[in-house]
Design an enzyme around this catalytic site. Structure first.
Site, PDB file in Angstrom:
ATOM      1  N   ASP A  81       6.765   1.087   1.825  1.00  0.00           N
ATOM      2  CA  ASP A  81       6.419   0.124   0.775  1.00  0.00           C
ATOM      3  C   ASP A  81       7.245   0.398  -0.482  1.00  0.00           C
ATOM      4  O   ASP A  81       7.723  -0.524  -1.137  1.00  0.00           O
ATOM      5  CB  ASP A  81       4.948   0.254   0.393  1.00  0.00           C
ATOM      6  CG  ASP A  81       3.999   0.104   1.548  1.00  0.00           C
ATOM      7  OD1 ASP A  81       3.902   1.049   2.355  1.00  0.00           O
ATOM      8  OD2 ASP A  81       3.378  -0.961   1.664  1.00  0.00           O
ATOM      9  N   ASP A 125       0.853  -1.204   0.000  1.00  0.00           N
ATOM     10  CA  ASP A 125       0.000   0.000   0.000  1.00  0.00           C
ATOM     11  C   ASP A 125       0.886   1.251   0.000  1.00  0.00           C
ATOM     12  O   ASP A 125       0.914   2.022   0.955  1.00  0.00           O
ATOM     13  CB  ASP A 125      -0.944   0.012   1.218  1.00  0.00           C
ATOM     14  CG  ASP A 125      -0.197   0.013   2.553  1.00  0.00           C
ATOM     15  OD1 ASP A 125      -0.767   0.513   3.537  1.00  0.00           O
ATOM     16  OD2 ASP A 125       0.965  -0.458   2.616  1.00  0.00           O
ATOM     17  N   HIS A 128       9.882   0.002   8.203  1.00  0.00           N
ATOM     18  CA  HIS A 128       9.086  -1.218   8.408  1.00  0.00           C
ATOM     19  C   HIS A 128       9.172  -2.212   7.226  1.00  0.00           C
ATOM     20  O   HIS A 128       9.756  -3.271   7.329  1.00  0.00           O
ATOM     21  CB  HIS A 128       7.600  -0.868   8.602  1.00  0.00           C
ATOM     22  CG  HIS A 128       7.282   0.076   9.691  1.00  0.00           C
ATOM     23  ND1 HIS A 128       7.430  -0.212  11.041  1.00  0.00           N
ATOM     24  CD2 HIS A 128       6.774   1.341   9.647  1.00  0.00           C
ATOM     25  CE1 HIS A 128       7.029   0.818  11.772  1.00  0.00           C
ATOM     26  NE2 HIS A 128       6.622   1.770  10.962  1.00  0.00           N
ATOM     27  N   ASP A 129       8.534  -1.873   6.118  1.00  0.00           N
ATOM     28  CA  ASP A 129       8.242  -2.845   5.056  1.00  0.00           C
ATOM     29  C   ASP A 129       9.472  -3.499   4.409  1.00  0.00           C
ATOM     30  O   ASP A 129       9.463  -4.707   4.169  1.00  0.00           O
ATOM     31  CB  ASP A 129       7.383  -2.178   3.969  1.00  0.00           C
ATOM     32  CG  ASP A 129       6.009  -1.817   4.485  1.00  0.00           C
ATOM     33  OD1 ASP A 129       5.378  -0.909   3.922  1.00  0.00           O
ATOM     34  OD2 ASP A 129       5.557  -2.424   5.484  1.00  0.00           O
ATOM     35  N   GLN A 143       6.978  11.037  10.811  1.00  0.00           N
ATOM     36  CA  GLN A 143       7.110  10.097  11.944  1.00  0.00           C
ATOM     37  C   GLN A 143       7.499  10.864  13.211  1.00  0.00           C
ATOM     38  O   GLN A 143       7.031  10.578  14.307  1.00  0.00           O
ATOM     39  CB  GLN A 143       8.161   9.024  11.618  1.00  0.00           C
ATOM     40  CG  GLN A 143       7.734   8.032  10.570  1.00  0.00           C
ATOM     41  CD  GLN A 143       6.876   6.892  11.113  1.00  0.00           C
ATOM     42  OE1 GLN A 143       6.621   6.811  12.314  1.00  0.00           O
ATOM     43  NE2 GLN A 143       6.425   6.011  10.247  1.00  0.00           N
TER      44      GLN A 143
HETATM   45  O1  RIB Z   1       2.513  -0.060  10.799  1.00  0.00           O
HETATM   46  C1  RIB Z   1       3.420   0.072   9.728  1.00  0.00           C
HETATM   47  C2  RIB Z   1       2.810  -0.409   8.453  1.00  0.00           C
HETATM   48  O2  RIB Z   1       1.657   0.386   8.151  1.00  0.00           O
HETATM   49  C3  RIB Z   1       3.737  -0.246   7.235  1.00  0.00           C
HETATM   50  O3  RIB Z   1       3.443  -1.239   6.302  1.00  0.00           O
HETATM   51  C4  RIB Z   1       3.350   1.100   6.688  1.00  0.00           C
HETATM   52  O4  RIB Z   1       3.601   1.214   5.284  1.00  0.00           O
HETATM   53  C5  RIB Z   1       1.867   1.093   6.935  1.00  0.00           C
HETATM   54  O5  RIB Z   1       1.260   0.377   5.873  1.00  0.00           O
HETATM   55 CA    CA Z   2       2.825  -0.617   4.017  1.00  0.00          CA
END
Ligand code: RIB
Ligand code: CA
Length: 319
Positions: free
Chosen positions: A20, A15, A245-246, A233
């Site tokens: 991502d 997403d 994260h991703d 952030q």
């Molecule tokens: O909580 C982090 C996740 O939520 C990551 O995938 C970020 O891109 C959002 O989708």
């Molecule tokens: Ca994501």
């Protein structure tokens, strides 16, 4: 003389979303992965925007990867939730992209996922970096796809704290019923890359400075993405750097030594109370229930940054 090792075939469902986008950049360039396609889902922003953003990334970096548009709302919840506080109005605020000419594929992502998996001669790896709506729907439409997926790795959940609620992480909260379907499917290798490890991977100023020296278009895109992502952030959570994260899901596929995993019994809370969307991982195995996923409990952060720098540097130099 030496048979080249077969690349792992990967479907990336996401997403976009700043992190991502970096996951796409890693998956498309990883020497051991063959990115079969990208499927988009509503999450960080609306489906139209996440699809547009995936197309911008593949166009900007001239990636020969098809983009398939998936589901625009969760399976059950009436209202989709978005994360525009983090990813901005477009869902990929920050970088300036050329007008979009790359087109999405006509086929719905859920149908493409099913057809790709059912036709596959080799085992397929699925990576999800957003709400798991597309994969859950595909599993309901064609249950046989579970046996065609060798590894399912997802960014989501945590065995500790949530982010968009004290209990729940965004990808799970956004479609907890979809996550429940995935958690309950009996995979041989379901890998959960949760906030427990991704929050250790903060794009701190020294990391940004390091990546800012990479003379490629991908390196430039990473920095432009992270400048916005870090600011949002910090404003939202007070982080000194955005948690990346991703891409850690793809990083693990590229180098499994990045993560320490623990085989646990885990469920998703789909009751509509304060803990809706919480992933309950019995890391102490107190209940002695059958383990159904591998949760990441540790991460080699310096090794992650090395992998990121190496991969971004392997893209063509910026002209
Ligand atoms: O909580 C982090 C996740 O939520 C990551 O995938 C970020 O891109 C959002 O989708
Ligand atoms: Ca994501």
């Amino acid at each position: 003389m030496f048979k080249e090792a077969k690349k792992r075939k990967v479907i990336l469902d996401c997403d976009p979303g700043h992190d991502d986008a970096v996951a796409i950049m890693l998956a498309a360039q990883a020497p051991n992965l063959e990115l079969l396609g990208i499927s988009t889902v509503a999450g960080n922003q609306t489906l139209a925007k996440t699809t547009c953003n995936a197309l911008h990334v593949v166009q900007h970096l001239n990636l020969n990867v098809p983009v398939y548009e998936g589901c625009g709302r969760p399976l059950v919840r009436e209202q989709a939730i978005i994360a525009d506080d983090i990813h901005g109005e477009t869902g990929l605020d920050g970088p300036k992209f050329a007008p979009l000419s790359r087109q999405k594929e006509q086929k719905h992502a859920v149908l493409w996922i099913i057809e790709t998996l059912m036709a596959a001669q080799d085992p397929i790896t699925v990576v999800t970096c957003g709400p798991m709506t597309n994969l859950a729907l595909a599993m309901r439409l064609e249950p046989k796809i579970v046996d065609k997926i060798e590894t399912f790795v997802f960014m989501g959940g945590s065995y500790q704290l949530g982010n968009v609620s004290p209990a729940a992480e965004f990808n799970i909260l956004a479609d907890a019923e979809a996550a429940h379907i995935v958690f309950s499917a009996g995979w041989s290798q379901l890998v959960m890359v949760g906030l427990d490890v991704t929050r250790q991977c903060l794009v701190l100023p020294e990391v940004l400075d390091r990546m800012d020296k990479i003379p490629t278009k991908a390196g430039r895109l990473f920095v432009d993405l992270m400048k916005f992502f870090n600011a949002s952030q910090k404003a939202t959570f007070g982080w000194a750097g955005g948690p990346l994260h991703d891409p850690l899901t793809v990083g693990w596929l590229m180098d499994p030594s990045l993560l320490e995993l623990k085989h646990v019994h885990a469920t998703v809370d789909i009751q509509h109370g304060e803990s809706y969307g919480r992933t309950n991982c019995d890391v102490l195995n107190y209940l002695k229930q059958e383990a159904n996923l591998y949760v990441a409990t540790g991460v080699d952060v310096p090794r992650y940054w090395d992998l990121l720098e190496r991969t971004l540097s392997s893209y063509p130099e910026e002209n």
